[in-house]
Design an enzyme around this catalytic site. Structure first.
Site, PDB file in Angstrom:
ATOM      1  N   LYS A  45      98.925  49.278  69.379  1.00 36.41           N
ATOM      2  CA  LYS A  45     100.385  49.274  69.470  1.00 36.41           C
ATOM      3  C   LYS A  45     100.994  48.756  68.175  1.00 36.41           C
ATOM      4  O   LYS A  45     100.337  48.100  67.362  1.00 36.41           O
ATOM      5  CB  LYS A  45     100.846  48.403  70.642  1.00 36.41           C
ATOM      6  N   GLY A 100     123.529  14.540  80.351  1.00 37.82           N
ATOM      7  CA  GLY A 100     122.337  15.378  80.242  1.00 37.82           C
ATOM      8  C   GLY A 100     121.093  14.658  79.774  1.00 37.82           C
ATOM      9  O   GLY A 100     119.998  15.226  79.804  1.00 37.82           O
ATOM     10  N   THR A 113     105.813  44.803  77.016  1.00 37.98           N
ATOM     11  CA  THR A 113     104.515  45.231  76.503  1.00 37.98           C
ATOM     12  C   THR A 113     103.599  45.662  77.641  1.00 37.98           C
ATOM     13  O   THR A 113     102.932  46.701  77.578  1.00 37.98           O
ATOM     14  CB  THR A 113     103.858  44.084  75.714  1.00 37.98           C
TER      15      THR A 113
END
Length: 315
Positions: free
Chosen positions: A195, A41, A229
């Protein structure tokens, strides 16, 4: 034509199409890099052309997978420094970790600051970025930062829609300045969503501040992630009588259930830029329109290279 013989633009794997488009505007080829992974990796990278004494720009948004793309950017910068590039500018169309810009609870890192420290330590001489989530991130760097905005690209497209009774909407109090500037450019009034956010990626729309009945509303934000949202805002506006709701966001993060939510929603259209490439179902979603910021970034690169003023691009 400007002398670009000492200018070179390179890219990692994050957004090759954007880098190619930038180079097309600059009329130079994309720099050659060999990039691959070892079996464990680890990333292996090699620059396969001479950069000694060159003015180098590395285009790499640190989008998903964030850590891989960030590591590619750091390794490229380090390789350029060790190859004696004269100046190395990291071009981040999207700055990953930008939402972690402060210590908002005990025992957490300020990740945006750490990323800035890593970029400088790797050897970056300058940063060119687009629509930071928090403008104060510029102060995390001890090197020059040129912060461009995607507004001109978004405004140009929104004008072509010629929407009647247009109203710009900020999805929260923190985005009012961003929305107000776009509203001024479009000569449109402004509404604000009040909000309450209980936790990350979860929000509750409380109240729409401003009359939206009969208006074509455009929600303006710097990014759309899971779209929770955004779509709460869409529902609130439609409940208050908005004729139609559009959204304009610079960075299409679009993680998790975002595309499914957008397709099922009452959103008319989501306008984004190519700061992050669209992939999978997002690329074929009929409600998502992607605009290019390649010309804007190319002009920024050209201004930095020629040592001319870049302030005309800040609008």
């Amino acid at each position: 034509m400007p002398d670009r013989s000492r200018l070179k633009v390179f890219t990692g794997s994050a957004n090759r199409a954007l880098a190619a488009s930038i180079c097309e505007h600059l009329r130079i080829p994309v720099g050659k890099i060999v990039l691959r992974k070892f079996s464990d990796g680890e990333i292996h990278l090699q620059i396969v052309e001479n950069v000694r004494g060159m003015d180098v720009f590395v285009v790499q948004p640190t989008s998903t997978p964030v850590d891989q793309h960030l590591m590619e950017l750091l390794l490229t910068i380090d390789a350029m420094r060790r190859a004696s590039a004269k100046r190395i500018t990291a071009v981040l169309p999207y700055y990953g970790y930008s939402r972690q810009d402060r210590k908002d609870r005990p025992r957490v890192p300020i990740s945006a600051k750490l990323v800035a420290t890593l970029l400088v330590s790797a050897g970056a001489s300058r940063i060119l970025t687009l629509d930071l989530h928090a403008a104060q991130i510029q102060g995390f760097f001890e090197i020059p930062v040129d912060h461009l905005y995607g507004r001109p690209v978004l405004v140009e497209y929104l004008k072509t829609l010629d929407l009647p009774r247009l109203k710009i909407v900020s999805p929260d109090a923190g985005g009012v300045e961003r929305a107000r500037e776009l509203a001024e450019r479009l000569s449109a009034p402004l509404a604000i969503i009040d909000k309450r956010r209980e936790k990350a990626n979860v929000s509750e729309v409380v109240h729409v501040i401003g009359d939206v009945e009969g208006f074509h509303c455009v929600i303006v934000d710097d990014l759309v992630d899971t779209a929770g949202t955004l779509l709460h805002t869409v529902d609130a506006l439609l409940d208050q009588g908005a004729s139609a709701v559009y959204a304009a966001c610079t960075h299409p993060v679009l993680s998790g259930p975002a595309v499914d939510r957008i397709e099922r929603s009452g959103l008319k259209e989501l306008v984004v830029t190519d700061s992050i490439p669209l992939s999978g179902r997002a690329a074929s979603c009929s409600k998502i329109r992607q605009l290019s910021v390649a010309r804007l970034l190319a002009r920024g690169i050209d201004s930095i290279h020629s040592e001319s003023s870049i302030s005309m691009l800040f609008g």
